[in-house]
Every structure is written in C-alpha cells, then in structure tokens.
Write a protein that holds these residues in place. Structure first.
Motif, PDB file in Angstrom:
ATOM      1  N   GLU A   1      36.822  20.784 -17.134  1.00 47.02           N
ATOM      2  CA  GLU A   1      35.786  21.692 -17.629  1.00 47.02           C
ATOM      3  C   GLU A   1      35.571  22.883 -16.707  1.00 47.02           C
ATOM      4  O   GLU A   1      35.045  23.916 -17.125  1.00 47.02           O
ATOM      5  CB  GLU A   1      34.461  20.947 -17.838  1.00 47.02           C
ATOM      6  CG  GLU A   1      33.877  20.312 -16.599  1.00 47.02           C
ATOM      7  CD  GLU A   1      34.331  18.882 -16.399  1.00 47.02           C
ATOM      8  OE1 GLU A   1      33.640  18.141 -15.679  1.00 47.02           O
ATOM      9  OE2 GLU A   1      35.380  18.494 -16.947  1.00 47.02           O
TER      10      GLU A   1
ATOM     11  N   GLN B   1      34.778  22.142 -27.929  1.00 45.48           N
ATOM     12  CA  GLN B   1      34.249  23.066 -26.928  1.00 45.48           C
ATOM     13  C   GLN B   1      33.059  23.839 -27.477  1.00 45.48           C
ATOM     14  O   GLN B   1      32.016  23.954 -26.821  1.00 45.48           O
ATOM     15  CB  GLN B   1      35.342  24.045 -26.490  1.00 45.48           C
ATOM     16  CG  GLN B   1      34.853  25.130 -25.546  1.00 45.48           C
ATOM     17  CD  GLN B   1      34.352  24.588 -24.234  1.00 45.48           C
ATOM     18  OE1 GLN B   1      35.084  23.895 -23.535  1.00 45.48           O
ATOM     19  NE2 GLN B   1      33.106  24.870 -23.871  1.00 45.48           N
TER      20      GLN B   1
ATOM     21  N   SER C   1      30.029  21.505 -27.841  1.00 48.83           N
ATOM     22  CA  SER C   1      29.409  21.199 -26.556  1.00 48.83           C
ATOM     23  C   SER C   1      28.658  22.408 -26.010  1.00 48.83           C
ATOM     24  O   SER C   1      27.546  22.277 -25.481  1.00 48.83           O
ATOM     25  CB  SER C   1      30.481  20.752 -25.556  1.00 48.83           C
ATOM     26  OG  SER C   1      29.909  20.414 -24.313  1.00 48.83           O
ATOM     27  N   THR C   2      29.247  23.588 -26.152  1.00 58.34           N
ATOM     28  CA  THR C   2      28.593  24.814 -25.698  1.00 58.34           C
ATOM     29  C   THR C   2      27.293  25.052 -26.457  1.00 58.34           C
ATOM     30  O   THR C   2      26.248  25.365 -25.861  1.00 58.34           O
ATOM     31  CB  THR C   2      29.534  26.017 -25.874  1.00 58.34           C
ATOM     32  OG1 THR C   2      30.684  25.840 -25.038  1.00 58.34           O
ATOM     33  CG2 THR C   2      28.844  27.316 -25.506  1.00 58.34           C
TER      34      THR C   2
ATOM     35  N   GLU D   1      28.153  13.411 -21.287  1.00 56.87           N
ATOM     36  CA  GLU D   1      29.483  13.488 -21.890  1.00 56.87           C
ATOM     37  C   GLU D   1      29.548  14.532 -23.000  1.00 56.87           C
ATOM     38  O   GLU D   1      30.530  15.262 -23.123  1.00 56.87           O
ATOM     39  CB  GLU D   1      29.894  12.110 -22.426  1.00 56.87           C
ATOM     40  CG  GLU D   1      30.263  11.121 -21.335  1.00 56.87           C
ATOM     41  CD  GLU D   1      31.451  11.596 -20.520  1.00 56.87           C
ATOM     42  OE1 GLU D   1      32.488  11.966 -21.108  1.00 56.87           O
ATOM     43  OE2 GLU D   1      31.349  11.609 -19.271  1.00 56.87           O
ATOM     44  N   THR D   2      28.513  14.587 -23.837  1.00 49.91           N
ATOM     45  CA  THR D   2      28.560  15.522 -24.961  1.00 49.91           C
ATOM     46  C   THR D   2      28.361  16.972 -24.524  1.00 49.91           C
ATOM     47  O   THR D   2      28.746  17.894 -25.255  1.00 49.91           O
ATOM     48  CB  THR D   2      27.501  15.162 -26.024  1.00 49.91           C
ATOM     49  OG1 THR D   2      26.223  15.036 -25.400  1.00 49.91           O
ATOM     50  CG2 THR D   2      27.854  13.875 -26.733  1.00 49.91           C
ATOM     51  N   THR D   3      27.791  17.186 -23.358  1.00 57.53           N
ATOM     52  CA  THR D   3      27.598  18.565 -22.881  1.00 57.53           C
ATOM     53  C   THR D   3      28.546  18.921 -21.732  1.00 57.53           C
ATOM     54  O   THR D   3      28.478  20.029 -21.206  1.00 57.53           O
ATOM     55  CB  THR D   3      26.144  18.785 -22.405  1.00 57.53           C
ATOM     56  OG1 THR D   3      25.839  17.858 -21.353  1.00 57.53           O
ATOM     57  CG2 THR D   3      25.164  18.596 -23.555  1.00 57.53           C
ATOM     58  N   ARG D   4      29.445  18.020 -21.370  1.00 56.20           N
ATOM     59  CA  ARG D   4      30.340  18.251 -20.230  1.00 56.20           C
ATOM     60  C   ARG D   4      31.147  19.530 -20.398  1.00 56.20           C
ATOM     61  O   ARG D   4      31.280  20.331 -19.464  1.00 56.20           O
ATOM     62  CB  ARG D   4      31.288  17.052 -20.075  1.00 56.20           C
ATOM     63  CG  ARG D   4      32.291  17.180 -18.929  1.00 56.20           C
ATOM     64  CD  ARG D   4      33.129  15.932 -18.802  1.00 56.20           C
ATOM     65  NE  ARG D   4      33.882  15.659 -20.012  1.00 56.20           N
ATOM     66  CZ  ARG D   4      35.080  16.209 -20.295  1.00 56.20           C
ATOM     67  NH1 ARG D   4      35.628  17.071 -19.445  1.00 56.20           N
ATOM     68  NH2 ARG D   4      35.713  15.908 -21.406  1.00 56.20           N
TER      69      ARG D   4
ATOM     70  N   GLY E   1      30.357  22.101 -21.815  1.00 49.72           N
ATOM     71  CA  GLY E   1      29.503  23.278 -21.723  1.00 49.72           C
ATOM     72  C   GLY E   1      29.627  24.009 -20.398  1.00 49.72           C
ATOM     73  O   GLY E   1      29.182  25.154 -20.258  1.00 49.72           O
TER      74      GLY E   1
END
Length: 283
Positions: A129, A193, A196-197, A223-226, A228
């Motif tokens: 990331e 991507q 998450s962003t 995990e779901t925002t990683r 970002g």
C-alpha cells in the motif's frame, strides 16, 4: 542478458533489482529515478549498481542495456516509450510494470516496429500500500502472478531469457489480451483500491481523529481501509488510462450497495451473504 537498466527505482523497480540478484543474476544493473533519494536508497540496498546522472545519461545507459524495465506510473511509461524508441536497437527488450495495458500496447505497436527494440508489456500483480525503495524486497514477486500482454506472437531470445528470470523470482506468468487485462484488473485491483479510498475518506470526513475509531475499529476496519494509504500519484494514472472499465465497476458497485441498502430487512440480504460466501469459498 548482461546489462539491465531500471527506470524508476521505487518499490517495484528496486524489488526487481533485488529479485534479479537473489536469483543469481551476475550482470550489471543500472537505474534512474527523478528522486535522488530513491536512487541512493536503491544503490545502498544493492538493488542497482549505478545510477544515471541525468535524464540524458539515462538514455545513454538504456542504449547499453539488454533489458530496460520501465517501473514508473503509466503516463510516465508512455513518455519514456516515446523517448526510447528512436535510440534503441534491434535485439534489445523494453518491458514495463504498468497497472493498465491497453494504451501501452497501442503505443508500443506504433513505436516498436521493424528493426526497433522489442516491447513486452508486463504487469506484476504484487506491491504494497506504500511505495519507495526502502520497502523493496527480493521476495516481493514470489508466488505472484506476472501478467503479459504481448504485442506479437513472435518471441526473440532476450524476451525468453527475461521470462526465465521472472520464473526464477518465483512468479507465475500469464499472457492475455490487453483489453481483457484492463477489464479484469478494473474488477480485481482497481475497484478494491477505489472502494478502500472512498471508505477511508468517508470515515475521515465523518469522524476525523476521534479516539473511539482506533479503540473499536478492529482488524476488519484496518483491512478494508489498508489500501487507502496508497499514493494518488500512481492511481491517478490508472484512473486516467482505464477510465471506462473502472467507471463500470464503480457503477455496478453503486447498484449493488443500493440493493443491499434497500433490503436490510428482507431475506434478499441473506442471499447477498450467500453469494459473497460462495465467492470466498472458491478462493
């Protein structure tokens, strides 16, 4: 293959140099990056042996190389293709690691023809990331899929050798059509991507630095925002060169989210969970 020149010594470029060394490549590896810090880090880590002193010097080193790796964002890849095509010779291989392929393939068919160098569009499905040479590692591509979208069915010796080294990285390889590549990657890479962003941006707008978020968010939120944390500089180029397929996936997601929202109190929500579970069980 005795000389490799890597343009872009960030995460993917430096990892490519490290992977070559770990696989036993004994030739020379030179590099170039617009960031002096990235180049210095790549040299210090042993990812490259030397660095170009300027953009003009980079073209000179490219002329000497057997393989030139374009490890920069997609728009920069297209710019380098324009600069390299007139100065390279037959028998050299230029390849890239761009996240979208159709525009690159179309340009390669215009520029790399006849007695010019061969261009092999590529895309390793690996990364982190965050970017930068300091995060590079020799094992980044181990177990990853390295996609190719060849512009020709013919394969010269240097291309075969390059593919052989990628196999030594521990990568699996798959050739596919460029249009299909961009469509599939829009779903499996670009949409996650953007999702998450959007989620991370929404949470920032809603809660800012509220301490409760860190306290109760847990692993699922991390995990779901990683993704970002990914840099806009790379994803800008993806959005600009794969706009249609990415927009299609976002529209489909919007429609799916609307369906979920409208069925929070009906059995159709259960059906969505069944579908999601089935997808995960297959993977």
């Amino acid at each position: 293959m005795e000389r490799v020149f890597i343009i872009g010594t960030g995460l993917i470029g430096a990892s490519t140099g490290l992977a070559l060394r770990a696989a036993g490549f004994r030739g020379r590896i030179d590099g170039w990056d617009t960031s002096q810090l990235e180049m210095a880090s790549a040299v210090q880590m042993g990812a490259i042996d030397g660095r170009a002193a300027s953009r003009e010097n980079a073209l000179e080193l490219a002329r000497l190389a057997d393989v030139i790796v374009l490890a920069v964002p997609v728009l920069a890849i297209k710019d380098w293709m324009q600069q390299l095509a007139p100065v390279l010779r037959a028998g050299q291989l230029v390849t890239d690691v761009g996240s979208t392929k159709l525009e690159i393939v179309e340009l390669a068919r215009q520029l790399f023809t006849g007695d010019a160098a061969v261009f092999l569009p590529g895309h390793p499905m690996a990364g982190k990331e965050s970017g930068g040479a300091l995060l590079a590692e020799a094992g980044l591509f181990d177990g990853a899929m390295w996609l190719f979208t060849p512009t020709s069915a013919e394969m010269i010796a240097i291309e075969k050798e390059w593919r052989g080294w990628i196999g030594c990285f521990g990568s699996r390889m798959l050739d596919m059509d460029a249009t299909r590549h961009d469509e599939m990657c829009a779903w499996v890479s670009h949409l996650p991507q953007m999702l998450s962003t959007a989620l991370a941006a929404l949470l920032e707008e809603k809660f800012g630095d509220a301490p409760e978020i860190a306290a109760i968010g847990g692993r699922a939120l991390r995990e779901t925002t990683r993704l970002g944390a990914s840099p806009y500089s790379m994803w800008r180029d993806v959005a600009m060169t794969n706009t249609g397929p990415v927009a299609d996936t976002l529209l489909a997601l919007e429609q799916k989210l609307q369906h979920v929202r409208e069925n929070l109190r009906t059995p159709e929500l259960r059906d969505e969970f069944v579908l999601a579970n089935r997808f995960r069980q297959r993977r």
